[in-house]
Design an enzyme around this catalytic site. Sequence first.
Site, PDB file in Angstrom:
ATOM      1  CD  GLU A 438      -2.161   1.352   2.986  1.00 45.32           C
ATOM      2  OE1 GLU A 438      -2.292   0.326   3.680  1.00 45.32           O
ATOM      3  OE2 GLU A 438      -2.987   2.367   3.313  1.00 45.32           O
ATOM      4  CG  ASP A 511      -0.708   1.302   6.833  1.00 45.89           C
ATOM      5  OD1 ASP A 511       0.387   0.783   6.818  1.00 45.89           O
ATOM      6  OD2 ASP A 511      -0.859   2.867   6.483  1.00 45.89           O
ATOM      7  CG  ASP A 513      -4.489   2.010   9.068  1.00 40.53           C
ATOM      8  OD1 ASP A 513      -4.783   1.298   7.446  1.00 40.53           O
ATOM      9  OD2 ASP A 513      -3.827   3.076   8.390  1.00 40.53           O
ATOM     10  CG  ASP A 515      -7.814   4.795   4.672  1.00 37.08           C
ATOM     11  OD1 ASP A 515      -8.957   4.425   4.837  1.00 37.08           O
ATOM     12  OD2 ASP A 515      -6.850   6.272   4.973  1.00 37.08           O
TER      13      ASP A 515
END
Length: 646
Positions: A438, A511, A513, A515
């Site tokens: 990413e 990540d 998280d 996203d």
Amino acid sequence: MEELLNNDFNEEEADKTYGDSQIQVLEGLEAVRKRPGMYIGTTSVKGLHHLITEIVDNSIDEALAGYCKNINVTLNADGSCTVKDDGRGVPSGIHPTAGKPTLEVIFTVLHAGGKFGGGGYRIAGGLHGVGASVVNALSRRAEVYNHRDGVEYHIAFERGNVAEPFCEVGATDSHGLTVRFWPDETIFETVEFDYELVKNRLREQAFLNAGVSITLTDARPEEPVTENFCYEGGIRQFVEYLNKKKAAEPLHPDVIYLQGEKNGSIAEVAMQYTTEYSELILSFANNMNTVDGGTHETGFKTGITKVLNDYGHKYNILKAEEKLTGDDVREGLTAIISVKLEDAQFESQTKAKLGNSEIKTLVDGMITDKFSIYLEENPVAARTIVEKSISAARAREAAKRARDLTRRKGLLESSSLPSKLADCNERRMEYTELYLVEGDSAGGTAKDGRNSQFQAILPMRGKILNVEKNRVDRVYSSVQIVPLILALGTGIGSEFDITKLRYGKIIIMADADVDGAHIRTLLLTFFFRHMRPLIEEGHVYAATPPLYKVVKGKQYRYAFSDEERDAIIAELGGNVTAERYKGLGEMDKDQLWETTMDPEKRILKRITIKDASDADALFSVLMGDKVEPRREFIEANAKYVANLDI
Ligand code: 28F
């Protein structure tokens, strides 16, 4: 004993109802215990649950005969399962040819019951539709309580043999049959019932048999759980349920319901179009899910294609030269097709494909007549549906053009690799890994930190196209997807060729998280829809970057969860700090290697698809517009990501 003899013949109209003589005596139960697979398919957890299905099916049959309204299923703390219905109970007399109580015959003689004898009320169903005697044969113990005509009767078996002979217990004011069985642990791989499995099957049966109330109780936990399934709307509510689960937006307010009957066979269809691009059609024959489709599904598909083309042409929504294909008219469609027939014929490897040719005629004819009437009576819905199909047709044509174009350019087949790819030296697929990273900056770090001998890096910028919400034409031309397809080397769609795969492991590194979860899901959706064998054959993984770096002086450790962090803090004691990683970008190349890319230390999670239809729903919900079902689904489906190599 005298008054028990043949008492059922006196009370019933001889030809229409069962008498004790209608049982055909075929075979002993030793055969079942010797070769359980022949009768229930498998002795795995699936076969275990088949026992419940068999018993419940008998209650459902009694409900279909019009005599049973309530079915209770209890998973008992001692490992047994109780199924109770409020039907008529089994005729309490002595079977004239067997010379034994009918109840005993039903539980000890293979194929007992009208199912195979013909002329019985039972709709012939079930892959291994062999009934109570098979369950009895495969149970360590079975107890049967029969309430009929004011009398309670009892009989018990052990491994299929009578252990407590048929007897009268006393007076009763209830009616119906109760069966309690303890699956034989010497037969099954496991004898522990899975609540969710049982629940899903019972819910499905409740949808398929409108008005029948099925109650499931899990009495194993300290606090027993009870759920009830009863749908007056039957398969209409099944469609509503599926659309809600998928978080799909209906295109018209009501579920369309059609029913037809011919020569004693019944066909029912419930359908609703949604704004989705995928289709969800489930078909059933005699309450059995026909996963391989068959004549009922073919009749349905032929029917709706014809009707929607005719309607579109008649009202000039569709130009004379335009023609909608089957795929076009099924885009966004959720449908249940349920047929009930005597003498169902099943085909295919899995015996889950209906073969009766007259059923195609029945369903096709019913759709032709009644779906066209529906469209005439509901012009707003009709226009919306036809327009949805037309836009699907346009997209299909655009996709074909895009494909032809890229093919002409040789884009997807070219041997040239995307410029963003940092490839590895190793060429043998089994040894190579492709990291999908990413963001460009993390991509850079990964490129510096990797072992370039066998690890390749492809940075994925931003969020890739949401392939669930975008049609195939845009997928092919997407700036994110084309480099990915080129790097993998397999091609896509009908040209997909897994033997050309250039990397053994495709590792999504994002990540920890929201996203990151998003891009991971987007990539998985893409793989699921367009390169499913990659997941099926275990090539797709998720990397797990650490959440914390716990530091004490010069010593440091990484933690992948809050619990692990706390454990490390407790272990190191004293002056410890835990710094939270906000993203891959915060790590330098050595840290990234050490924590996330080094095969000796990293944690990879292999992405599996246990059940394609569940996964389909999962992806749809994840990608849908509604947040709440998405969150629930993510929580409920965490199991889809199974832990693998450390
Ligand atoms: C918990 C499982 O198996 N329920 C059943 C009936 C009702 C009849 C029946 C069953 C008799 C001669 C076969 C009653 N009255 N629940 C169940 N409910 N079986 S199994 O008959 C079986 C036939 O051969 C029943 C009149 N006809 C049928």
